[in-house]
Design a protein around this motif. Structure first.
Motif, mmCIF file in Angstrom:
data_model
loop_
_atom_site.group_PDB
_atom_site.id
_atom_site.type_symbol
_atom_site.label_atom_id
_atom_site.label_comp_id
_atom_site.label_asym_id
_atom_site.label_seq_id
_atom_site.Cartn_x
_atom_site.Cartn_y
_atom_site.Cartn_z
ATOM 1 N N ALA A 14 -3.262 1.457 -10.218
ATOM 2 C CA ALA A 14 -3.551 0.485 -9.153
ATOM 3 C C ALA A 14 -3.194 1.061 -7.782
ATOM 4 N N ALA A 15 -2.121 1.845 -7.717
ATOM 5 C CA ALA A 15 -1.701 2.437 -6.437
ATOM 6 C C ALA A 15 -2.768 3.381 -5.893
ATOM 7 N N ILE A 16 -3.345 4.214 -6.763
ATOM 8 C CA ILE A 16 -4.417 5.117 -6.316
ATOM 9 C C ILE A 16 -5.597 4.320 -5.785
ATOM 10 N N ALA A 36 -3.165 0.658 1.824
ATOM 11 C CA ALA A 36 -1.885 1.324 2.107
ATOM 12 C C ALA A 36 -2.194 2.695 2.689
ATOM 13 N N GLU A 37 -1.308 3.160 3.573
ATOM 14 C CA GLU A 37 -1.538 4.451 4.232
ATOM 15 C C GLU A 37 -0.925 5.616 3.469
ATOM 16 N N THR A 38 0.160 5.387 2.758
ATOM 17 C CA THR A 38 0.844 6.470 2.052
ATOM 18 C C THR A 38 0.924 6.154 0.565
ATOM 19 N N GLN A 39 1.225 7.179 -0.217
ATOM 20 C CA GLN A 39 1.402 6.983 -1.657
ATOM 21 C C GLN A 39 2.536 5.998 -1.932
ATOM 22 N N GLN A 40 3.617 6.148 -1.197
ATOM 23 C CA GLN A 40 4.767 5.271 -1.430
ATOM 24 C C GLN A 40 4.413 3.821 -1.134
ATOM 25 N N GLN A 41 3.713 3.585 -0.021
ATOM 26 C CA GLN A 41 3.306 2.215 0.315
ATOM 27 C C GLN A 41 2.364 1.654 -0.752
ATOM 28 N N ALA A 42 1.454 2.491 -1.218
ATOM 29 C CA ALA A 42 0.495 2.046 -2.233
ATOM 30 C C ALA A 42 1.218 1.691 -3.531
#
Length: 341
Positions: free
Chosen positions: A306-308, A316-322
């Motif tokens: 889901a984050a990808i 989201a702008e960054t992997q961590q935010q996503a």
């Protein structure tokens, strides 16, 4: 007067023979098809203007040499023109292809898609089932979540408007391509159609996400999406070939954003490898969603996938935010949904 065998008028060459000759004229004489040639060839195939022996030869010559981005783009153009788009089209946020089937793990990505749908993202999933023995296909597990798959583009559009999610089998929107996929047990090999179908995007969504098994196909999908002017697309080597991040491994995601190609590595979420389960029980999908059982691999796969998708969608702008957003979606999900059958 009757003509002898040598004097009889030769048969005119079949129009499709040209495309077989281009691919099969030996090591020095053969070449890939141009995008327009691929488009014309696929138009003939979809219009049933090709003899079965020609189709088999074409598919296997393509399989041996492997598809170029230009060929895939031409094939996809022809296929998209053939879709039966009767009735109002749906507005889809994310096109999600699901053609590989799962063998080692359950299709956790399905819960990733439903998680996005629960949070207002309209997801259209399409796939095919049953073409490879020993695999679990998406359509077959929907019933374990109490979800009815669509039977037409019109029904899919209705489901998307109502539930923000729909799954439709290829046989209901491009039956000829479905028929070709079903040839796998006869030919013994996958064909270019297994690659092509991931690019179909029937509702013309601005965002598309695809999973592949062989890493070499990742840039081919990426470049084909750019040739098709797909605004936003991400492709990854997914678990079992599906669009699912394996949390035990690094995951390279290759994307297209408004014509710009980019690569991004998502690191593994665990330092150790998980042992694959001995038995795949689709009832566990609903149990995980409802919080009845815990499985760290499953939850990491769901949230990680889901984050990808969220980063692709620009949520989201960054992997961590996503990842944090996906984790928040998962924590806040409605656990009363998806009781299953």
């Amino acid at each position: 007067m009757k003509l002898t065998h040598h004097e009889q008028t030769p048969h005119p060459e079949h129009p499709f023979a040209e495309y077989i000759r281009i691919l099969g004229k030996g090591k020095k004489g053969s070449r890939p098809l141009t995008q327009d040639e691929a488009y014309q060839a696929m138009k003939m195939i979809l219009a049933e203007e090709v003899q079965p022996i020609q189709l088999g030869a074409f598919l296997m010559l393509m399989r041996v040499k492997e598809e170029t981005p230009e060929e895939l783009a031409g094939f996809a153009q022809a296929a998209r023109e053939s879709f039966d788009l009767v009735g109002p089209a749906a507005t889809v946020d994310l096109d999600w292809s699901s053609y590989a089937g799962k063998r080692r793990h359950l299709p956790w990505f399905l819960l990733s898609a439903l998680l996005l749908a629960e949070n207002g993202i309209k997801v259209f999933m399409h796939g095919a089932e049953g073409h490879t023995a020993g695999r679990i296909y998406t359509q077959d597990v929907l019933k374990f979540l109490g979800i009815q798959h669509a039977h037409s583009m019109a029904e899919a559009a209705q489901q998307i408007e109502q539930n923000h999610f729909s799954y439709l089998s290829l046989e209901h929107f491009c039956p000829k391509l479905h028929e070709i996929i079903e040839l796998r047990p006869i030919l013994g090999l996958r064909s270019p159609v297994h690659t092509l179908v991931r690019l179909l995007n029937p509702f013309n969504a601005d965002y598309s996400i695809q999973g592949i098994f062989h890493p070499g196909y990742r840039p081919v999908h990426q470049q084909a999406a750019a040739l098709l002017n797909q605004p936003h697309m991400a492709v990854l080597k997914g678990e079992g070939g599906e669009t699912e991040r394996n949390p035990d491994m690094d995951c390279l995601v290759q994307s297209v954003h408004e014509g710009q190609l980019s690569d991004e590595n998502w690191p593994a979420l665990f330092t150790h490898r998980h042992v694959k389960p001995e038995l795949l029980d689709p009832r566990q999908l609903a149990l995980i969603w409802r919080g009845k059982i815990d499985d760290e691999f499953a939850e990491a796969a769901i949230i990680g996938t889901a984050a990808i998708a969220l980063k692709l969608l620009g949520k989201a702008e960054t992997q961590q935010q996503a990842h944090e957003l996906a984790a928040a979606y998962w924590t806040g999900r409605d656990k009363q949904k998806y009781a299953g059958s």
